[in-house]
Scaffold this motif. Structure first.
Motif, PDB file in Angstrom:
ATOM      1  N   GLY A 162      41.128  50.205  14.869  1.00 26.73           N
ATOM      2  CA  GLY A 162      39.777  50.941  14.848  1.00 26.73           C
ATOM      3  C   GLY A 162      39.075  50.706  15.990  1.00 26.73           C
ATOM      4  O   GLY A 162      38.967  52.167  16.473  1.00 26.73           O
ATOM      5  N   PRO A 163      38.528  50.022  16.287  1.00 28.03           N
ATOM      6  CA  PRO A 163      37.612  49.678  17.415  1.00 28.03           C
ATOM      7  C   PRO A 163      38.210  50.246  18.653  1.00 28.03           C
ATOM      8  O   PRO A 163      37.652  50.779  19.422  1.00 28.03           O
ATOM      9  CB  PRO A 163      37.188  48.460  17.490  1.00 28.03           C
ATOM     10  CG  PRO A 163      37.336  47.758  16.011  1.00 28.03           C
ATOM     11  CD  PRO A 163      38.322  48.491  15.574  1.00 28.03           C
ATOM     12  N   ILE A 164      39.565  49.977  18.978  1.00 25.30           N
ATOM     13  CA  ILE A 164      40.344  50.247  20.036  1.00 25.30           C
ATOM     14  C   ILE A 164      40.147  51.705  20.401  1.00 25.30           C
ATOM     15  O   ILE A 164      40.136  52.518  21.412  1.00 25.30           O
ATOM     16  CB  ILE A 164      41.724  49.685  19.981  1.00 25.30           C
ATOM     17  CG1 ILE A 164      41.692  48.446  20.237  1.00 25.30           C
ATOM     18  CG2 ILE A 164      42.523  50.312  21.119  1.00 25.30           C
ATOM     19  CD1 ILE A 164      43.124  47.628  19.828  1.00 25.30           C
ATOM     20  N   HIS A 165      40.211  52.509  19.165  1.00 24.07           N
ATOM     21  CA  HIS A 165      40.362  54.058  19.392  1.00 24.07           C
ATOM     22  C   HIS A 165      38.962  54.693  19.058  1.00 24.07           C
ATOM     23  O   HIS A 165      39.104  55.860  19.116  1.00 24.07           O
ATOM     24  CB  HIS A 165      41.318  54.560  18.081  1.00 24.07           C
ATOM     25  CG  HIS A 165      42.787  54.273  18.273  1.00 24.07           C
ATOM     26  ND1 HIS A 165      43.386  53.037  18.232  1.00 24.07           N
ATOM     27  CD2 HIS A 165      43.851  54.919  18.821  1.00 24.07           C
ATOM     28  CE1 HIS A 165      44.800  52.884  18.354  1.00 24.07           C
ATOM     29  NE2 HIS A 165      45.137  54.263  19.014  1.00 24.07           N
ATOM     30  N   SER A 166      37.898  53.826  19.101  1.00 26.09           N
ATOM     31  CA  SER A 166      36.605  54.578  19.097  1.00 26.09           C
ATOM     32  C   SER A 166      36.311  55.461  20.065  1.00 26.09           C
ATOM     33  O   SER A 166      36.379  55.285  21.342  1.00 26.09           O
ATOM     34  CB  SER A 166      35.528  53.619  19.088  1.00 26.09           C
ATOM     35  OG  SER A 166      34.396  54.095  18.704  1.00 26.09           O
TER      36      SER A 166
END
Length: 353
Positions: A292-296
């Protein structure tokens, strides 16, 4: 305590960009790295050993109807579906999204174990699969068989690293690339000491990628992998497959977006049942928490070309185009029908009623 391992591959390069071999803070050098441990895969093997090769052989499409019954009754009903229920027949699409063991076993029966084993080991790079092993009691074991390939009950298992690289093939238009943690080593004078050349090979076609990703996206959005889905929380299309071994001793989620592919395993170093206290599949939850955070802030990338396919209604009894007779089947209820919808390329659609 419950352990975990995860490997992330950059789809652009095929290189490994992150990995973790255990939970908690690193406290020692050369510690046990579970990304290279040999672990039984459960159902996460199905897209690699069965469905992908079957799509590539051309014997199935997502709309193909396959038996949802035990393959044999010699020593009890086998294979057993997770809920111990059988629907007589289902489409390949339903078999993937709901992880139906019987559908996968019948599909494997269509393509043969030799073809499946060779594809998984030599094309998808699952090098720990074994052709033949004789244990100390003289018992012969082989992964060239139904249970290891269709159900994930391998002799030794597969590695998290290999599974990440295998699934990255579907995120890279059918090109398998060997995962690397380094590209080259150069000495102080600029001389190349080690050149880590990457194996790269087109192993499945664009059509196979479209078919497999169509099923895997929906397996995550609407099926067993729902806890890993990034589409609602981050607007990122997510595809992947869960895996569970006997008595919940291993839990897997292997999935990808248009940017990264990740394989996640959860289990105990001394195998024991994983109790789903707060979550259904801890590996799927971890996938989402990390990815999730990687794709923010990233824009969504589609994983298959739905425009190349057409929806079709098929009859689960004939496997052909649905008719009024099939729609009027006496077994039809408000939540059960003999007519189902799926998608396939125009040239692969059934033409008979």
């Amino acid at each position: 305590k419950l352990q975990s391992a995860m490997v992330i591959v950059d789809n652009r390069t095929g290189d490994i960009v992150a990995l973790v071999g255990g939970t908690g803070e690193k406290t020692e050098y050369y510690g046990w790295d579970r990304t290279d441990a040999q672990l039984q895969s459960g159902s996460s093997i199905k897209p690699i050993a069965v469905y992908g090769p079957a799509f590539e052989m051309g014997v199935i499409t997502p709309a193909t109807v396959v038996k949802d019954l035990p393959l044999n009754y010699d020593d009890g009903n086998w294979p057993r579906n997770d809920n111990w229920k059988y629907n007589y027949s289902r489409t390949i699409y339903a078999g993937v999204t709901s992880s139906v063991n019987a559908v996968c076993a019948w599909t494997l029966d269509m393509i043969g174990t030799d073809y499946s084993f060779d594809f998984a080991k030599n094309k998808f790079g699952l090098h720990t699969l074994i052709e033949r092993y004789v244990d100390e009691n003289g018992v012969v074991h082989s992964d060239n068989n139904y249970a290891p390939l269709a159900m994930g009950a391998q002799t030794w298992g597969v590695t998290v690293r290999d599974m990440a690289c295998a699934f990255a093939t579907y995120a890279n238009n059918g090109v398998y690339r060997e995962g690397r943690t380094f590209t080259k080593v150069i000495d102080s004078e600029g001389n190349v000491v080690l050149n880590n050349t990457q194996r790269s090979e087109q192993i499945v076609s664009e059509k196979t990628v479209d078919y497999m990703n169509y099923c895997l996206v929906n397996a995550t959005k609407h099926g067993t992998g729902w806890e890993a889905d990034l589409s609602y929380s981050h607007g990122i299309t997510t595809a992947g497959k869960t895996g569970t071994t006997t008595s919940n001793k291993d839990r897997w989620y292997c999935g990808f977006t248009g940017y990264y592919t990740a394989a996640v395993w959860c289990g105990f170093d001394q195998p024991d049942s994983i109790s789903p206290i707060y979550v259904n599949n801890p590996s799927a939850v971890l996938f989402k928490k990390v990815m999730g955070p990687i794709h923010s802030g990233l824009r969504d990338k589609p994983l298959y070309d739905y425009r190349a396919m057409e929806d079709v209604e098929v009859c689960l009894d004939s496997g052909m185009l649905a008719t009024d007779a099939c729609r009027s089947d006496v077994r039809t209820t408000s939540d059960f029908s003999r007519v189902v919808s799926s998608a396939a390329y125009e040239e692969d659609l059934p033409t008979k009623k």
